[in-house]
Enzyme design. Structure first.
Site, mmCIF file in Angstrom:
data_model
loop_
_atom_site.group_PDB
_atom_site.id
_atom_site.type_symbol
_atom_site.label_atom_id
_atom_site.label_comp_id
_atom_site.label_asym_id
_atom_site.label_seq_id
_atom_site.Cartn_x
_atom_site.Cartn_y
_atom_site.Cartn_z
ATOM 1 N N ASP A 136 0.757 -1.014 -0.178
ATOM 2 C CA ASP A 136 0.222 0.342 0.001
ATOM 3 C C ASP A 136 0.880 0.886 -0.353
ATOM 4 O O ASP A 136 1.777 1.189 0.877
ATOM 5 C CB ASP A 136 -0.781 0.442 1.185
HETATM 6 N N1 DQQ Z 1 -2.086 -3.887 3.765
HETATM 7 C C1 DQQ Z 1 -3.100 -3.748 3.751
HETATM 8 C C2 DQQ Z 1 -4.092 -2.904 5.090
HETATM 9 C C3 DQQ Z 1 -2.635 -3.444 6.324
HETATM 10 C C4 DQQ Z 1 -1.460 -3.016 5.609
HETATM 11 C C5 DQQ Z 1 -3.876 -3.447 2.528
HETATM 12 C C6 DQQ Z 1 -0.478 -4.761 5.786
HETATM 13 O O1 DQQ Z 1 -5.421 -3.277 5.785
HETATM 14 O O2 DQQ Z 1 -2.506 -2.440 6.649
HETATM 15 O O3 DQQ Z 1 -2.906 -3.673 1.457
HETATM 16 O O4 DQQ Z 1 0.720 -3.746 4.566
#
Ligand code: DQQ
Length: 487
Positions: A45
């Protein structure tokens, strides 16, 4: 991209060493050349995207220890033009024995009276709790708050399916608000609204909005809530089929009231966990994580996984639909140019003069008969055994990304993705497309966004072709640029 020297910070406990140049990347035909990605290993992300003075900061979920999701840190890069990024030292590293011992998951960056402040999710023994860090030096190094976590538990009266990912804003009275992604058993995903006078003490108010588990899953990840002109937009990443959807509506009495059903943002399906900022010119710019379309062994063997989407600018179209366009700054990448206009087409037209795997293509097509089909074929090998075809059919109003022949490698994705895309009477089809080796991003009429991943095996799968397979049509204009690498 240049790597800056490491800053010294008492809170960065395990800053990874400078990545030595990976000789495999030189020969890697799939590694993008102008999309942002880490020097090596894993990215997911976008986090805490913010414009600070004249720099755009892009943080991201990063595993410096391999091309897989584990030991999540916050990677960090900075840009003055949204196109060229400099790698900075890792901003957040898990600290043993604390609330983020097992990972620093997604979050948000705000300007708290001149102090850059990150709110992120700390992970310890699978427990997800909000944590805070501040920077004393223009976002270069980060100090974690000693009292982390800043919220001790999820609301006690709710049986939540998650408690992670943050979107934070300040109202005109100086009060802070944040939403946290979650879901309720047995209901669906939700964004919980909290309020604070100082970013440290938080009072739970109520769900900003919640969904139906059959449509958007049992947990919402990465909620992003913002005002765009008169309307409010809520983006959420849904665990159903890993789709990002958005709602448009009003924000009244601290509750979000959508005026339409959830809409899918990416009809190709590779982008996830969108996060946006409002820049100094008032533009709403959004990034997302573009996932891989090949298996974990191939990702590990490559030594990298995941990349950041290009920056997209959001707006409202005259028909009140969400407008989606590539940031104009990307024109800085343009190299050699090929152009044609006003060409009637009723069959295939190979483009001999221009080819490549790093291209920008803009094409405007007028359909001269009611039933028509226009296609553009990319990454075609001379014998056509590898090719990716993007097409539009007027009858069913369908945009189609056909990756069924993208690669001779049978281990990679080979889906055909399609999206409804309606043109107003007399409106031309306008496709704007970026190809960067294994990634394709496309906007149709600044309205329908699609992503794809393609992994041709042959070094000569570089050909391009236009085609009209049904009805006559006119290419009003076609512009193709080769694009310069930024890595
Ligand atoms: N990636 C997820 C989120 C979390 C993060 C979404 C963990 O919910 O915080 O891709 O890498």
């Amino acid at each position: 991209m240049r790597r800056l020297s490491e800053g010294s910070s008492p809170d960065i406990t395990t800053v990874p060493p400078d990545y030595p140049p990976n000789p495999n990347f030189q020969a890697d035909q799939h590694r993008p050349l102008y999309h942002f990605l880490p020097e090596a290993n894993w990215l997911n992300d976008p986090n805490g995207v913010i414009q600070w003075q004249d720099e755009y900061h892009l943080f991201y979920q990063h595993n410096p220890n391999g091309a897989f999701h584990n030991t999540i840190h916050w990677g960090h890069a900075v840009s003055r033009d949204l196109v060229h990024w400099e790698h900075l030292p890792v901003a957040l590293t898990p600290t043993p024995g604390t609330a983020d011992a097992d990972g620093c998951w997604s979050g948000y960056t705000v300007n708290n009276q001149g102090v850059p402040t990150i709110i992120y999710t700390g992970i310890r023994n699978r427990v997800q709790l909000p944590c805070l860090a501040t920077s004393p030096d223009n976002l270069r190094t980060w100090h974690k708050y000693e009292g982390n976590p800043i919220i001790a538990t999820p609301p006690q009266n709710l049986d939540v399916t998650g408690f992670r990912d943050h979107c934070v804003w300040q109202d005109k009275n100086g009060l802070w608000y944040q939403i946290i992604g979650t879901g309720f058993k047995p209901g669906g995903g939700a964004a919980l609204l909290y309020r604070s006078p100082d970013l440290l003490q938080w009072e739970y108010l109520h769900p900003l909005y919640s969904g139906d588990f059959e449509k958007t899953g049992i947990v919402w990840e990465c909620p992003d809530f913002f005002q765009l002109d008169e309307k409010f937009v809520l983006f959420i990443s849904s665990t159903v089929d890993r789709q990002v959807v958005y709602y448009v509506g009003d924000y009244v009495n601290q509750k979000f009231q959508p005026s339409q059903n959830a809409r899918r943002f990416d009809h190709g399906g590779y982008s996830y966990a969108h996060q946006s900022l409002r820049d100094s010119t008032g533009r709403r710019i959004v990034w997302s994580w573009i996932r891989e379309g090949r298996g974990i062994p191939a990702q590990k063997a490559a030594g990298w996984s995941g990349l950041m989407s290009l920056p997209l600018v959001l707006s409202w179209q005259p028909n009140q639909n969400l407008g989606i366009a590539f940031a104009p700054e990307l024109q800085a990448l343009r190299g050699e140019h090929y152009h044609l206009n006003n060409l009637e087409l009723s069959s295939d037209l190979p483009l001999e003069e221009i080819k490549g795997d790093c291209l920008e293509i803009e094409v405007e097509v007028e359909f001269l008969e009611e039933a028509g089909e226009f296609g553009i074929t990319l990454r075609a090998s001379p014998d056509d055994r590898e090719q990716t075809r993007i097409s539009y059919q007027t009858g069913p109003h369908q945009l189609i990304m056909d990756c069924s022949q993208s690669s001779l490698d049978t281990e990679v994705n080979n889906e055909i993705r399609q999206a409804e895309h309606r043109l107003a009477p007399g409106e031309s089809l306008k496709l704007h497309l970026f190809l960067d080796r294994s990634v394709i991003e496309m906007c149709a009429n600044n309205q329908t966004y699609m992503t794809a991943r393609v992994y041709p095996t042959r070094a000569d799968s570089l050909g391009l072709r236009l085609s009209a397979r049904q009805g006559r049509l006119k290419i009003k204009s076609l512009d193709i640029w080769t694009l310069h690498p930024t890595t």
